[in-house]
Write a protein that holds these residues in place. Structure first.
Motif, PDB file in Angstrom:
ATOM      1  N   PRO A 185       0.887  -1.343  -0.163  1.00 25.99           N
ATOM      2  CA  PRO A 185      -0.092  -0.032  -0.033  1.00 25.99           C
ATOM      3  C   PRO A 185       0.978   1.190  -0.081  1.00 25.99           C
ATOM      4  CG  PRO A 185      -0.045  -0.986   2.184  1.00 25.99           C
ATOM      5  CD  PRO A 185       0.694  -1.960   1.252  1.00 25.99           C
ATOM      6  N   HIS A 186       0.334   2.315  -0.420  1.00 25.64           N
ATOM      7  CA  HIS A 186       1.056   3.641  -0.415  1.00 25.64           C
ATOM      8  C   HIS A 186       1.428   4.205   0.881  1.00 25.64           C
ATOM      9  CE1 HIS A 186       1.431   8.019  -2.328  1.00 25.64           C
ATOM     10  NE2 HIS A 186       2.494   7.041  -2.482  1.00 25.64           N
ATOM     11  N   SER A 187       2.781   4.055   1.360  1.00 23.99           N
ATOM     12  CA  SER A 187       3.013   4.253   2.674  1.00 23.99           C
ATOM     13  C   SER A 187       3.424   5.942   2.884  1.00 23.99           C
ATOM     14  CB  SER A 187       4.287   3.748   2.950  1.00 23.99           C
ATOM     15  OG  SER A 187       5.137   4.099   2.022  1.00 23.99           O
ATOM     16  N   ILE A 189       2.346  10.170   1.032  1.00 26.13           N
ATOM     17  CA  ILE A 189       1.372  11.141   0.199  1.00 26.13           C
ATOM     18  C   ILE A 189       2.351  11.454  -0.910  1.00 26.13           C
ATOM     19  CG2 ILE A 189      -0.421  11.813   1.819  1.00 26.13           C
ATOM     20  CD1 ILE A 189       1.162  14.348   2.091  1.00 26.13           C
ATOM     21  N   ASP A 190       1.602  11.583  -2.244  1.00 25.60           N
ATOM     22  CA  ASP A 190       2.427  12.208  -3.150  1.00 25.60           C
ATOM     23  C   ASP A 190       1.809  13.559  -3.437  1.00 25.60           C
ATOM     24  OD1 ASP A 190       3.755  10.034  -3.809  1.00 25.60           O
ATOM     25  OD2 ASP A 190       2.476   9.281  -5.701  1.00 25.60           O
ATOM     26  N   LEU A 191       2.577  14.650  -3.450  1.00 26.29           N
ATOM     27  CA  LEU A 191       2.295  16.115  -3.231  1.00 26.29           C
ATOM     28  C   LEU A 191       2.598  16.690  -4.772  1.00 26.29           C
ATOM     29  CD1 LEU A 191       3.786  16.813   0.133  1.00 26.29           C
ATOM     30  CD2 LEU A 191       1.359  16.873  -0.491  1.00 26.29           C
ATOM     31  N   PRO A 264       7.080  14.058 -12.295  1.00 24.74           N
ATOM     32  CA  PRO A 264       7.613  14.875 -11.218  1.00 24.74           C
ATOM     33  C   PRO A 264       6.542  14.986 -10.249  1.00 24.74           C
ATOM     34  CG  PRO A 264       7.336  16.467 -13.201  1.00 24.74           C
ATOM     35  CD  PRO A 264       6.947  15.001 -13.623  1.00 24.74           C
ATOM     36  N   HIS A 265       6.772  14.535  -9.101  1.00 22.45           N
ATOM     37  CA  HIS A 265       5.986  14.846  -7.757  1.00 22.45           C
ATOM     38  C   HIS A 265       6.946  14.623  -6.605  1.00 22.45           C
ATOM     39  CE1 HIS A 265       5.399  10.406  -8.070  1.00 22.45           C
ATOM     40  NE2 HIS A 265       5.362  10.479  -6.840  1.00 22.45           N
ATOM     41  N   LEU A 266       6.396  14.997  -5.348  1.00 23.28           N
ATOM     42  CA  LEU A 266       6.996  14.713  -4.281  1.00 23.28           C
ATOM     43  C   LEU A 266       6.407  13.555  -3.398  1.00 23.28           C
ATOM     44  CD1 LEU A 266       9.647  15.081  -2.158  1.00 23.28           C
ATOM     45  CD2 LEU A 266       8.057  16.608  -0.776  1.00 23.28           C
ATOM     46  N   HIS A 267       7.177  12.497  -3.096  1.00 26.55           N
ATOM     47  CA  HIS A 267       6.447  11.465  -2.308  1.00 26.55           C
ATOM     48  C   HIS A 267       7.021  11.799  -0.862  1.00 26.55           C
ATOM     49  CE1 HIS A 267       5.353   7.344  -0.502  1.00 26.55           C
ATOM     50  NE2 HIS A 267       6.449   7.738   0.335  1.00 26.55           N
ATOM     51  N   PHE A 268       6.170  11.993   0.011  1.00 24.71           N
ATOM     52  CA  PHE A 268       6.447  12.546   1.362  1.00 24.71           C
ATOM     53  C   PHE A 268       5.869  11.484   2.366  1.00 24.71           C
ATOM     54  CE2 PHE A 268       4.853  15.610   4.992  1.00 24.71           C
ATOM     55  CZ  PHE A 268       6.059  15.425   5.932  1.00 24.71           C
TER      56      PHE A 268
HETATM   57 ZN   LIG Z   1       4.331   8.017  -3.238  1.00 23.21          ZN
END
Ligand SMILES: [Zn+2]
Length: 291
Positions: A185-187, A189-191, A264-268
């Motif tokens: 699962p997505h651990s 958030i993608d911003l 492009p995005h930030l995984h936080f």
């Molecule tokens: Zn992500």
């Protein structure tokens, strides 16, 4: 008869809707906000107590780090629940130093449905050859090691902030189905973040990792002490070194599209005592603290 009804309603309201608050004879005043925790969520624990001694808190077998106010009267800390923790009722144990009779409150962990995310990716990004698989396993091992070796001393202070301005484009916790196969699962958030957008440290801490990994690309992990780490993935540039102390708001790198991404995005991500926590919840819950 009616009066009795109102009285009953008032009693029910007091017991079920007010936040958990107890005033045991030990001089402890305990508050948990919110009073129940969903899978992958976090609550703020506040303990007001008389006397100098620091309370000890144990939650799901882990010691919870507490920060005190100037007068050592109010202690605060975060109680988190991993994304996959079984829903149910769990004991939160609170103890005064040299007291063998801990006070405990029962906290309900509620089930959360985070939905499903379907992705189609090129075959070579999903079906890994032996060498890539070896690399991925080694990277995963290194990452897991960081989550159990957090510095005991808390470096974080006050509120937690979002590392970029962008909105959430992929939420926390959703079950990930890539090319019809279920994955982890997505651990985090993608911003939303453009290539080259500055990425800030969510709070004060020591840089624990700056590495290029197969899935997460160029990533930075900050250890905030007291069992809390933050992760910033898919970067295009890093400005920090392992061992460096960074203040909240410091620009640590630039967003990008490195690793296994579609753009492009930030995984936080946030880990709390090893548990995967929704960073949005931590930011919201810590909003009551000083900046
Ligand atoms: Zn992500």
């Amino acid at each position: 008869m009616e009066k009795r009804c109102y009285l009953l309603l008032a009693v029910l309201f007091f017991f079920f809707l007010s936040p958990v608050e107890t005033r045991p004879s030990s001089g402890l005043d305990i508050n948990l906000t919110p009073s129940t925790i969903g899978q992958g969520e976090v609550a703020l624990l506040s303990i007001q107590k008389l006397g100098e001694a620091k309370p000890k808190v144990i939650w799901m077998g882990e010691k919870i780090t507490l920060l005190s106010d100037n007068k050592n009267e109010i202690w605060t800390g975060f109680i988190g629940v991993d994304l996959t923790t079984k829903p149910g009722r769990y004991k939160l144990k609170i103890n005064l130093t040299n007291n063998n009779n801990p006070h405990s409150i029962t906290v309900s962990v509620l089930s959360r449905d985070y939905g499903i995310r379907r992705l189609t990716l090129p075959k070579e990004m999903v079906e890994l050859d032996t060498n890539t698989l070896k690399r991925v396993l080694e990277e995963s091992r290194r990452m897991k090691e960081l989550f159990i070796s957090s510095d005991e001393y808390p470096l974080w202070m006050g509120r937690w902030i979002s590392p970029v301005q962008g909105t959430v484009v992929s939420p926390f916790g959703c079950r990930c189905i890539i090319n019809d196969m279920e994955r982890s699962p997505h651990s985090g958030i993608d911003l939303k973040a453009a290539e080259g957008a500055p990425v800030k440290a969510t709070n004060r801490g020591i840089v624990a990792l700056v590495e290029n990994h197969f899935f997460s690309g160029l990533g930075i992990v900050i250890d905030h002490g007291g069992g809390i780490q933050s992760m910033y993935f898919h970067l295009s540039k890093d400005f920090v070194k392992v061992g460096q102390l960074v203040e909240k708001d410091t620009i640590i790198g630039l967003a990008g599209s490195s690793g296994r991404v579609t753009g492009p995005h930030l995984h936080f991500g946030i880990r709390l005592n090893g548990g995967r926590i929704d960073p949005i919840k931590l930011i919201e819950i810590s909003g009551v603290l000083e900046r």
